[in-house]
Scaffold this active site. Structure first.
Site, PDB file in Angstrom:
ATOM      1  N   GLY A   1      16.540 -15.838   2.466  1.00 14.04           N
ATOM      2  CA  GLY A   1      16.587 -17.315   3.263  1.00 14.04           C
ATOM      3  C   GLY A   1      17.872 -18.256   2.561  1.00 14.04           C
TER       4      GLY A   1
ATOM      5  N   HIS B   1      -5.832  13.941   5.107  1.00 12.93           N
ATOM      6  CA  HIS B   1      -5.706  13.336   3.975  1.00 12.93           C
ATOM      7  C   HIS B   1      -5.616  12.087   3.597  1.00 12.93           C
ATOM      8  CE1 HIS B   1      -0.942  13.102   4.204  1.00 12.93           C
ATOM      9  NE2 HIS B   1      -0.765  12.381   4.171  1.00 12.93           N
ATOM     10  N   GLU B   2      -5.659  10.676   4.328  1.00 10.30           N
ATOM     11  CA  GLU B   2      -6.197   9.426   3.354  1.00 10.30           C
ATOM     12  C   GLU B   2      -7.139   9.560   3.024  1.00 10.30           C
ATOM     13  OE1 GLU B   2      -2.613   7.756   4.320  1.00 10.30           O
ATOM     14  OE2 GLU B   2      -3.088   8.359   5.708  1.00 10.30           O
TER      15      GLU B   2
END
Length: 603
Positions: A210, A426-427
């Protein structure tokens, strides 16, 4: 803010005016002037001139007779009467009959219309074009065709202008800039004590935080003209054009003082002058002119320079010294409270459900910039429209975070059963290692739905609050969590896949930083082996040590990652039953929440 653009008339406008003038002269003025040269007489005069053989050419029309005298200097006309012998009488007295219309002008009028009038029109057109060209040149040959003229966009205050209330999450930056607004409103109280405002303020921070919006908010609050220009717009092909643009920009600023001049991405012209042969002379001349203009301002003249960059380390020291850019305002990524405020500001632009928990969304969007948070709100609104709802819900906002982070769900990517099972293990490996370690962020969501970013699945961890420091143990636990996916594949299938490539990259990056930058090894103690460049643009690093030391660093990195890999595998072996149970549940559901994960883990 409303942009004020001076009206511009192209050359074709003046060509059109000239052509219109010539058309009107030929269509209206010339016939009228020609008609005024015809003398009207009665029929008796016509007969008398016939008998006296004073008629030269004659033309008989349906409603009139046009004729000339013997010398053809004057054109006459008369009406038609019933005279059967007129033609023979004219022939007997030597009159000549003409097939063309006889409406000749005088020699003087003919000269004016044929020569003088076109010349005057050409001169008039040339004067208009030369004046327009001189305006574009700005009184100088170096600004021909507008090349040396500043093309800064000028904004003035409007009822819809950006205010500080439209900028959230950057309280420290706003506090620094509020003083500038107060000075532009009440310069007298500063002069009374002898204080003067900084001539230049440099906004530094990552992309999307910003910086440009803060500059516009300053102009909106101060209600003064706001000149906006990018640093790259000063760079021209011809040497000297950039410097000319700088002079023109500051000349306009002095005329409209008090005002604000904002130069975005100032590093395009403000890079360090290294003095090497073959450098960019145009860029250096532009920088030298900018240094001169900033140092040449008279005190308290009401012109304040704002500039933004995400590469402050590349700027020339002469540009950063007091008297030019006196103040540096960091615009960093927002913290948890700042993210929540930014979300609420952007949520005002759309319709949201009353039960939306912005704090939870802010925690899930850890590390997001203001621009990314605005995109999250917009994506939530778009998802609500796609689903045919009139407002955005909590689920829309949570899904939009995943869209911004990992991309949209790939509907055409269908995993085979074997691949789906591997991704599930895997997760769950990541999530299980994270849950069984202390000082790890809680698991928020686990999914094996492929995303457009290339991820076949991911595990989302969400910190409970702000986290500014990381201990050695926390980094080691994070590395172990990264290796948990590969460890689960090895335990469940006795083989490995390519799915852990990003995990390997992140684990290696953390391990190397521990050794080279954070001083977390006994061998190198508190010696920096690596320096960070482009802090706000990815944080590229470069080693600053001997080849032997680099070899030792590589050995330590491998040793550290391998140690955490073994630890992750040990955690999964100790919880093998839960690993299988959770992987089967994820395989069936495809997406599970952190609550579901913890319920099965603790059952």
């Amino acid at each position: 803010m409303n942009e004020v653009k001076p009206p511009k008339k192209p050359f074709i406008f003046y060509y059109a005016i000239a052509l219109l003038a010539i058309f009107l002269v030929n269509a209206i003025l010339v016939p009228q002037m020609a008609k005024r040269s015809v003398k009207e007489v009665d029929y008796g005069t016509f007969m008398q001139m016939t008998y006296q053989q004073e008629i030269g050419y004659v033309q008989i029309q349906e409603n009139q007779i046009i004729f000339t005298d013997k010398d053809q200097t004057t054109v006459y006309k008369t009406g038609i009467v019933d005279d059967p012998e007129m033609t023979q009488r004219l022939y007997d007295n030597g009159a000549k009959f003409s097939g063309e219309i006889i409406e000749e002008t005088s020699p003087l009028l003919d000269f004016f219309l044929s020569w003088l009038l076109p010349i005057l029109l050409i001169i008039f057109l040339g004067q208009l074009m030369s004046r327009q060209l001189m305006k574009k040149m700005g009184g100088s040959n170096s600004m021909m065709f507008g090349m040396g003229k500043s093309n800064a966009k000028i904004y003035v205050h409007s009822s819809e202008g950006i205010k500080f209330s439209d900028v959230a999450g950057e309280d420290e930056a706003k506090e620094n800039l509020t003083e500038i607004v107060d000075y532009l409103h009440n310069p007298g109280k500063y002069r009374e004590i002898g204080a003067s405002m900084p001539k230049g303020i440099l906004l530094v921070g990552p992309p999307g935080t910003g910086k440009t919006m803060l500059a516009k908010a300053v102009a909106g609050e101060a209600n003064v003209p706001f000149f906006s220009m990018s640093g790259s717009e000063f760079v021209e092909m011809f040497v000297g054009m950039g410097a000319s643009k700088v002079r023109d920009l500051f000349r306009q600023a002095k005329e409209k003082a008090p005002c604000i001049v904002f130069i975005d991405e100032i590093d395009a012209i403000g890079k360090k002058r290294d003095g090497q042969l073959g450098g960019n002379d145009e860029r250096e001349q532009t920088l030298n002119q900018l240094l001169t203009e900033m140092d040449g301002f008279e005190g308290n003249n009401g012109v304040i320079i704002l500039a933004a960059t995400n590469r402050p380390e590349s700027l020339d020291p002469a540009l950063l010294r007091p008297g030019r850019f006196d103040r540096r305002v960091p615009v960093e990524l927002p913290d948890l409270k700042g993210r929540e405020e930014i979300l609420k500001v952007h949520a005002k632009k759309i319709k949201v459900a009353d039960n939306v928990d912005f704090n939870k969304i802010a925690r899930m969007a850890s590390g997001a910039s203001g621009a990314e948070l605005a995109n999250i709100i917009n994506e939530a609104a778009l998802r609500a429209v796609r689903d045919g709802r009139k407002f955005a819900s909590q689920a829309d906002l949570e899904e939009s975070i995943e869209v911004v982070i990992a991309g949209y769900q790939k509907k055409n990517a269908i995993l085979t059963d074997a691949e789906k099972r591997i991704v599930a293990y895997h997760e769950i490996g990541h999530a299980l290692v994270a849950a069984k370690q202390s000082n790890s962020a809680p698991v928020q969501k686990i999914t094996i739905v492929p995303r457009t970013s290339g991820a076949l699945g991911y595990t989302m961890q969400v910190e409970e609050g702000n986290h500014y420091l990381m201990t050695k143990e926390e980094i080691e636990n994070k590395i172990a969590t990264y290796t948990g996916g590969r460890a689960a594949e090895e335990i469940a299938f006795g083989s490995v896949t390519t799915g852990a490539s990003n995990d390997i990259e992140q684990a290696t990056k953390l391990a190397r930083a521990m050794i080279t930058r954070y001083g977390m090894t006994k061998e190198f103690d508190m010696v920096a082996m690596e320096t960070v460049t482009n802090q706000y643009l990815g944080g590229d690093t470069s080693l600053s040590c001997s080849a032997q030391t680099q070899t030792e660093i590589d050995r330590k990195v491998v040793e550290l990652v391998k140690k955490q890999h073994i630890k992750a595998a040990q955690i999964l072996l100790e919880n093998r039953e839960k690993l299988d149970e959770l992987a089967a549940f994820l395989y069936e559901k495809e997406t599970i929440t952190g609550e579901e994960f913890m319920r099965i883990l603790n059952s």
